[in-house]
Design an enzyme around this catalytic site. Structure first.
Site, PDB file in Angstrom:
ATOM      1  CG  HIS A 119      -4.488  17.662  -4.933  1.00  0.00           C
ATOM      2  ND1 HIS A 119      -4.511  19.026  -5.101  1.00  0.00           N
ATOM      3  CD2 HIS A 119      -4.203  17.465  -3.614  1.00  0.00           C
ATOM      4  CE1 HIS A 119      -4.254  19.634  -3.948  1.00  0.00           C
ATOM      5  NE2 HIS A 119      -4.039  18.704  -3.033  1.00  0.00           N
ATOM      6  CB  CYS A 147     -19.418   0.773 -10.874  1.00  0.00           C
ATOM      7  SG  CYS A 147     -18.399  -0.555 -10.294  1.00  0.00           S
TER       8      CYS A 147
HETATM    9  N1  APR Z   1       4.137  30.372 -14.160  1.00  0.00           N
HETATM   10  C1  APR Z   1       4.179  30.402 -12.801  1.00  0.00           C
HETATM   11  N2  APR Z   1       3.109  30.635 -12.035  1.00  0.00           N
HETATM   12  C2  APR Z   1       1.938  30.849 -12.646  1.00  0.00           C
HETATM   13  C3  APR Z   1       1.814  30.832 -14.055  1.00  0.00           C
HETATM   14  C4  APR Z   1       2.976  30.598 -14.827  1.00  0.00           C
HETATM   15  N3  APR Z   1       2.957  30.552 -16.157  1.00  0.00           N
HETATM   16  N4  APR Z   1       0.505  31.076 -14.360  1.00  0.00           N
HETATM   17  C5  APR Z   1      -0.147  31.231 -13.201  1.00  0.00           C
HETATM   18  N5  APR Z   1       0.710  31.081 -12.155  1.00  0.00           N
HETATM   19  C6  APR Z   1       0.425  31.128 -10.717  1.00  0.00           C
HETATM   20  C7  APR Z   1      -0.740  32.000 -10.305  1.00  0.00           C
HETATM   21  O1  APR Z   1      -0.296  33.320 -10.088  1.00  0.00           O
HETATM   22  C8  APR Z   1      -1.216  31.329  -9.031  1.00  0.00           C
HETATM   23  O2  APR Z   1      -0.564  31.877  -7.884  1.00  0.00           O
HETATM   24  O3  APR Z   1       0.068  29.826 -10.342  1.00  0.00           O
HETATM   25  C9  APR Z   1      -0.754  29.866  -9.188  1.00  0.00           C
HETATM   26  C10 APR Z   1      -1.899  28.893  -9.396  1.00  0.00           C
HETATM   27  O4  APR Z   1      -2.680  28.851  -8.245  1.00  0.00           O
HETATM   28  P1  APR Z   1      -4.058  28.047  -8.158  1.00  0.00           P
HETATM   29  O5  APR Z   1      -4.909  28.374  -9.333  1.00  0.00           O
HETATM   30  O6  APR Z   1      -4.608  28.316  -6.811  1.00  0.00           O
HETATM   31  O7  APR Z   1      -3.623  26.525  -8.321  1.00  0.00           O
HETATM   32  P2  APR Z   1      -3.029  25.537  -7.233  1.00  0.00           P
HETATM   33  O8  APR Z   1      -2.164  26.249  -6.262  1.00  0.00           O
HETATM   34  O9  APR Z   1      -2.454  24.399  -7.978  1.00  0.00           O
HETATM   35  O10 APR Z   1      -4.343  25.045  -6.485  1.00  0.00           O
HETATM   36  C11 APR Z   1      -4.210  24.071  -5.497  1.00  0.00           C
HETATM   37  O11 APR Z   1      -6.579  23.835  -5.329  1.00  0.00           O
HETATM   38  O12 APR Z   1      -8.696  23.641  -6.309  1.00  0.00           O
HETATM   39  C12 APR Z   1      -7.638  22.973  -5.743  1.00  0.00           C
HETATM   40  O13 APR Z   1      -7.154  20.704  -6.000  1.00  0.00           O
HETATM   41  C13 APR Z   1      -7.038  21.936  -6.658  1.00  0.00           C
HETATM   42  O14 APR Z   1      -4.736  21.203  -6.854  1.00  0.00           O
HETATM   43  C14 APR Z   1      -5.585  22.348  -6.774  1.00  0.00           C
HETATM   44  C15 APR Z   1      -5.376  23.130  -5.507  1.00  0.00           C
END
Ligand code: APR
Length: 245
Positions: A119, A147
């Site tokens: 990303h 830019c």
């Molecule tokens: N350890 C493990 N898991 C955790 C922890 C922790 N300390 N804290 C939170 N989580 C989990 C949450 O329960 C959740 O399921 O991490 C997950 C994070 O999920 P999202 O917030 O949806 O993040 P992500 O999966 O990276 O999102 C994907 O969405 O908005 C877009 O581009 C953005 O890269 C991002 C993509």
């Protein structure tokens, strides 16, 4: 923490390991995950409504300020034991490939080399018109910096909803997922495509799926092993049990 012997012996035997990480891995570094509620000034917006070309076209300053605010939060953040455990895996298993959805740069700061950033990276800024990367910009500017080359508006070099992922990174990620013996999904809700489908490509090709996440996700029913808790605690314990006994 006790891990199944079957998983430990598989990890000891194979070098073909892949991990996909998400915002949960950086949560213990003090960075908010995406599907947490937003705070302060940003509480009234959903990240999905800020991270899109439409949002930038509608209100570039709002979107720029959100990223400037996140860059500021990242500035003070340091890798946590989860990031370092992934560096340990790379040291033990040089073929290990780490795929991340995170744009915070903490895996590289921790010392991971075999890294695919699906990303983009929030520290890189490029022109929204001509694509040229900006080396410097005024973070405190009242207006969105422009830019030097074509005067277009600058934007972060991250992938927004509705945009394509960097093609080479995605191709290498798909190839790695298809070829691995063990696929880890760590700290990601697994709801954003195409990253979420990498686990399915891995499973289809016979990989063992290991999920490490604070809570169950849509991937949990497909996972061979699921560990629910903090990645900064589970990953170091797993690395110790698998490689350093
Ligand atoms: N350890 C493990 N898991 C955790 C922890 C922790 N300390 N804290 C939170 N989580 C989990 C949450 O329960 C959740 O399921 O991490 C997950 C994070 O999920 P999202 O917030 O949806 O993040 P992500 O999966 O990276 O999102 C994907 O969405 O908005 C877009 O581009 C953005 O890269 C991002 C993509």
């Amino acid at each position: 923490m006790i891990f199944p012997a079957e998983l430990l012996s598989l990890l000891a035997r194979t070098g073909k390991l892949v991990a996909l990480t998400g915002a949960g891995v950086s949560q213990e570094s003090g960075l908010r995950t995406f599907r947490d509620s937003q705070v302060g000034l940003w509480a009234q917006y959903k990240p999905e409504d800020l991270a899109s070309p439409e949002a930038f076209a509608r209100d570039p300053k709002l979107v720029w300020d959100w990223y400037a605010w996140r860059r500021e939060a990242i500035k003070g953040a340091r890798p946590n034991p989860g990031h370092y455990a992934l560096v340990e895996i790379e040291k033990k298993k040089p073929q290990f490939i780490l795929i991340t959805q995170n744009v915070d740069g903490l895996h590289r700061m921790a010392g991971t080399h075999n890294l695919l950033e699906l990303h983009g990276n929030i520290q890189r800024v490029r022109c929204s018109e001509c694509g040229k990367f900006a080396e410097t910009w005024d973070e405190d500017s009242e207006t969105v910096p422009r830019c030097d080359h074509c005067d277009g508006l600058l934007r972060p070099d991250v992938v927004w909803f509705g945009e394509s992922l960097p093609r080479d990174q995605l191709e290498r990620a798909v190839e790695a997922a298809r070829a691995c013996d063990v696929y880890f999904s760590i700290g990601t809700s697994g709801v954003v495509q195409p990253a979420a489908s990498l686990a399915h490509a891995a499973k289809k090709n016979g990989a063992v799926i290991v999920e490490i996440n604070a809570e169950p996700t849509p991937l949990t029913p497909q996972a061979d092993f699921s560990f629910h808790g903090r990645s900064g605690e589970i990953l170091p314990a797993l690395v110790k049990a698998a490689f350093n006994h």
